[in-house]
Design a protein around this motif. Structure first.
Motif, mmCIF file in Angstrom:
data_model
loop_
_atom_site.group_PDB
_atom_site.id
_atom_site.type_symbol
_atom_site.label_atom_id
_atom_site.label_comp_id
_atom_site.label_asym_id
_atom_site.label_seq_id
_atom_site.Cartn_x
_atom_site.Cartn_y
_atom_site.Cartn_z
ATOM 1 N N VAL A 1 -2.463 -0.993 -9.752
ATOM 2 C CA VAL A 1 -1.999 -2.175 -10.490
ATOM 3 C C VAL A 1 -1.169 -1.810 -11.720
ATOM 4 N N ARG B 1 -3.561 -8.355 -13.942
ATOM 5 C CA ARG B 1 -3.614 -7.151 -13.116
ATOM 6 C C ARG B 1 -5.020 -6.571 -13.062
ATOM 7 N N SER C 1 3.829 0.499 -11.856
ATOM 8 C CA SER C 1 2.924 0.567 -10.710
ATOM 9 C C SER C 1 3.346 1.681 -9.766
#
Length: 396
Positions: free
Chosen positions: A131, A151, A297
């Motif tokens: 994430v 997230r 990410s």
């Protein structure tokens, strides 16, 4: 012949009636709806505010009990503990403990599922990387922006490796890049056999990732089906070609005018969506190694979220290693090793007793064989004497 399957969610005549203090009917939030969610698909549960989406989700989670009808998740009651173990839930608002760090937050939720410390650590590392919060693992959640909190909320929904994910507004508060990453993540989870139910007001996001949609209004299902079937405009045709030279274009226009009998038509250039253009700009910047302090990410799915088939393949590959084959096929060797360990422990205790009583250490430097034999005989005499004294003490 249709393939038979066991639905993940099955609702028949599902009804939820809220009552006031005097038990009088106050609002019929869900009014006898029928629907199902099949294994391995992404379903969008849509509708305006007050249409019954949140009430339906709460009944799926076992937080509300239906007034009427039947609702099963994995063939069981939503309130069963076995059912809850298989569900991951991301609420619309991420209610997290602000004084905990991102790492501690995931560790806390992992402990609720009785995961071992080793499993929690492994999953936390993979989820934070997935994430884009690996760099903020030791920051308190209370310091996070809404997008970062979203997230970490998504990560906690997957800490137990759920088979069924319920995501309420998963892209709320995320920037366009984060939205794209979450949508890619959901599609990747689908490929790995996960079933996902999404509620969202961002219909473009739903259109990108959902196989089917269920649209509620007034507590009833008003439309349901695959997106291709619901959105296709069957009375129009679109033809897309590479850029044509002028003679070919003129010829095409003449054919269209002749066959359409004066009906209007339009020719233009296709264009990308703003989201596609935005993502292209960001991808170009990353290829040029432009530095950023924002979220980055990895774009990878956590390894433990792999389907059972992949896990079995990994196990088989490990067992194919000769060393592991030997260790698995010879449990007696482990027993022997355990017995040897116990013997060593017993010998160590006797040696310690000798050291305290005689004042000598059994371990001696390398000496000739004759000296060794003499030392050994002397040690045996001392040991016999020691054991004799102990027996005499016990008899008294």
């Amino acid at each position: 012949m249709e393939q038979k399957y066991e639905p993940v969610v099955q609702a028949v005549g599902l009804t939820k009636l809220f009552r006031d203090f005097w038990n009088r009917p106050k609002a019929r939030a869900v009014n006898g709806i029928d629907f199902e969610v099949r294994p391995g698909e992404v379903v969008g549960l849509l509708g305006p505010n007050g249409s019954g989406k949140s009430t339906t989700v709460k009944m799926l989670l076992g937080l509300l009990y239906p007034t009427g009808g039947k609702l099963t998740v994995f063939g069981r009651s939503p309130r069963a503990v076995e059912t809850k173990r298989e569900i991951g839930y991301l609420p619309e608002e991420s209610y997290l403990y602000k004084f905990l760090t991102a790492e501690e937050t995931l560790d806390f939720f992992g402990s609720l599922f009785n995961l071992s410390a080793a499993d929690r650590k492994q999953r936390i590392d993979q989820l934070l990387e997935m994430v884009g919060l690996a760099h903020a693992r030791r920051r308190r959640v209370g310091e996070f922006s809404k997008g970062m909190a979203r997230r970490i909320g998504l990560a906690q929904a997957m800490i137990n490796d759920p088979a069924f994910l319920i995501l309420d507004e998963p892209t709320s508060g995320l920037d366009p890049l984060g939205c794209r990453e979450v949508k890619d993540l959901i599609l990747a989870l689908k490929k790995r056999g996960k079933t996902v139910l999404i509620t969202s007001h961002l219909l473009s996001d739903v259109e990108d990732i959902c196989d089917r949609v269920i649209i509620l209004y007034g507590g009833k299902v008003r439309a349901e089906g695959a997106l291709d079937d619901l959105l296709a405009v069957n009375n129009e045709t679109r033809i897309m070609t590479p850029t044509l030279p002028k003679p070919a274009m003129d010829q095409l226009l003449n054919i269209l005018r002749k066959n359409l009998d004066g009906e209007e038509f339009r020719i233009d250039h296709p264009r990308r969506t703003l989201e596609e253009f935005f993502l292209d700009v960001i991808a170009t910047a990353r290829r040029e190694s432009v530095e950023t302090s924002g979220v980055v990410s990895s774009g990878k799915i956590a390894d433990y979220l792999a389907p059972d088939a992949d896990k079995n393949t990994v196990l088989e590959n490990l067992l194919a290693t000769p060393e592991l084959k030997t260790s698995v096929a010879a449990p007696e060797a482990e027993k022997s090793a355990s017995a040897a360990s116990e013997n060593e422990s017993t010998s160590a205790k006797i040696a310690e007793a000798l050291k305290e009583t005689v004042g000598e250490t059994p371990a001696e430097p390398v000496q000739p064989k004759a000296d060794k034999a003499e030392k050994l005989a002397d040690a045996n005499r001392k040991l016999d004497s020691l054991l004799g004294n102990l027996d005499g003490t016990q008899e008294k």
